[in-house]
Design a protein around this motif. Structure first.
Motif, PDB file in Angstrom:
ATOM      1  N   MET A 164       0.813  -1.199  -0.122  1.00 63.49           N
ATOM      2  CA  MET A 164      -0.025  -0.027  -0.288  1.00 63.49           C
ATOM      3  C   MET A 164       0.850   1.287  -0.074  1.00 63.49           C
ATOM      4  O   MET A 164       0.474   2.296  -0.763  1.00 63.49           O
ATOM      5  CB  MET A 164      -0.876  -0.234   1.118  1.00 63.49           C
ATOM      6  CG  MET A 164      -1.758   0.981   1.225  1.00 63.49           C
ATOM      7  SD  MET A 164      -3.062   1.019   0.070  1.00 63.49           S
ATOM      8  CE  MET A 164      -3.943   2.454   0.559  1.00 63.49           C
ATOM      9  N   VAL A 165       1.677   1.010   0.925  1.00 68.48           N
ATOM     10  CA  VAL A 165       2.791   2.548   0.907  1.00 68.48           C
ATOM     11  C   VAL A 165       3.571   2.562  -0.441  1.00 68.48           C
ATOM     12  O   VAL A 165       3.692   3.839  -0.734  1.00 68.48           O
ATOM     13  CB  VAL A 165       3.749   2.127   2.095  1.00 68.48           C
ATOM     14  CG1 VAL A 165       4.905   3.368   2.079  1.00 68.48           C
ATOM     15  CG2 VAL A 165       2.930   2.114   3.422  1.00 68.48           C
ATOM     16  N   LYS A 166       3.869   1.523  -1.294  1.00 68.51           N
ATOM     17  CA  LYS A 166       4.899   1.506  -2.313  1.00 68.51           C
ATOM     18  C   LYS A 166       3.810   2.178  -3.463  1.00 68.51           C
ATOM     19  O   LYS A 166       4.343   3.118  -4.054  1.00 68.51           O
ATOM     20  CB  LYS A 166       5.056   0.149  -2.850  1.00 68.51           C
ATOM     21  CG  LYS A 166       5.813  -0.023  -4.096  1.00 68.51           C
ATOM     22  CD  LYS A 166       6.229  -1.431  -4.474  1.00 68.51           C
ATOM     23  CE  LYS A 166       6.981  -1.365  -5.550  1.00 68.51           C
ATOM     24  NZ  LYS A 166       7.419  -2.444  -6.315  1.00 68.51           N
ATOM     25  N   LYS A 167       2.535   1.859  -3.294  1.00 66.15           N
ATOM     26  CA  LYS A 167       1.552   2.597  -4.435  1.00 66.15           C
ATOM     27  C   LYS A 167       1.483   3.921  -3.983  1.00 66.15           C
ATOM     28  O   LYS A 167       1.340   4.899  -5.058  1.00 66.15           O
ATOM     29  CB  LYS A 167       0.086   1.813  -3.991  1.00 66.15           C
ATOM     30  CG  LYS A 167      -0.634   2.002  -5.192  1.00 66.15           C
ATOM     31  CD  LYS A 167      -2.071   1.143  -5.253  1.00 66.15           C
ATOM     32  CE  LYS A 167      -2.970   1.225  -6.364  1.00 66.15           C
ATOM     33  NZ  LYS A 167      -4.130   0.454  -6.244  1.00 66.15           N
TER      34      LYS A 167
END
Length: 52
Positions: A1-4
């Motif tokens: 989620m953080v990467k997105k």
């Protein structure tokens, strides 16, 4: 989620940077291209020295 979130945030920043500071964005791209060309030249010189 953080990467997105980071990916979309980076894309949004790039669009904003190009839209509101095109001269600066062009200078950054030119500097990056110059750095990559210097890097490629260094690798070429290194491998040429190994072969010779």
């Amino acid at each position: 989620m953080v990467k997105k979130i980071l990916t979309w945030g980076s894309i949004a920043f790039l669009v904003f940077f190009v839209a509101y500071r095109p001269e600066s964005a062009a200078q950054v791209a030119k500097s990056i291209g110059s750095g990559l060309a210097d890097l490629a030249d260094g690798f070429t010189n290194f491998f040429t020295s190994l072969v010779s």
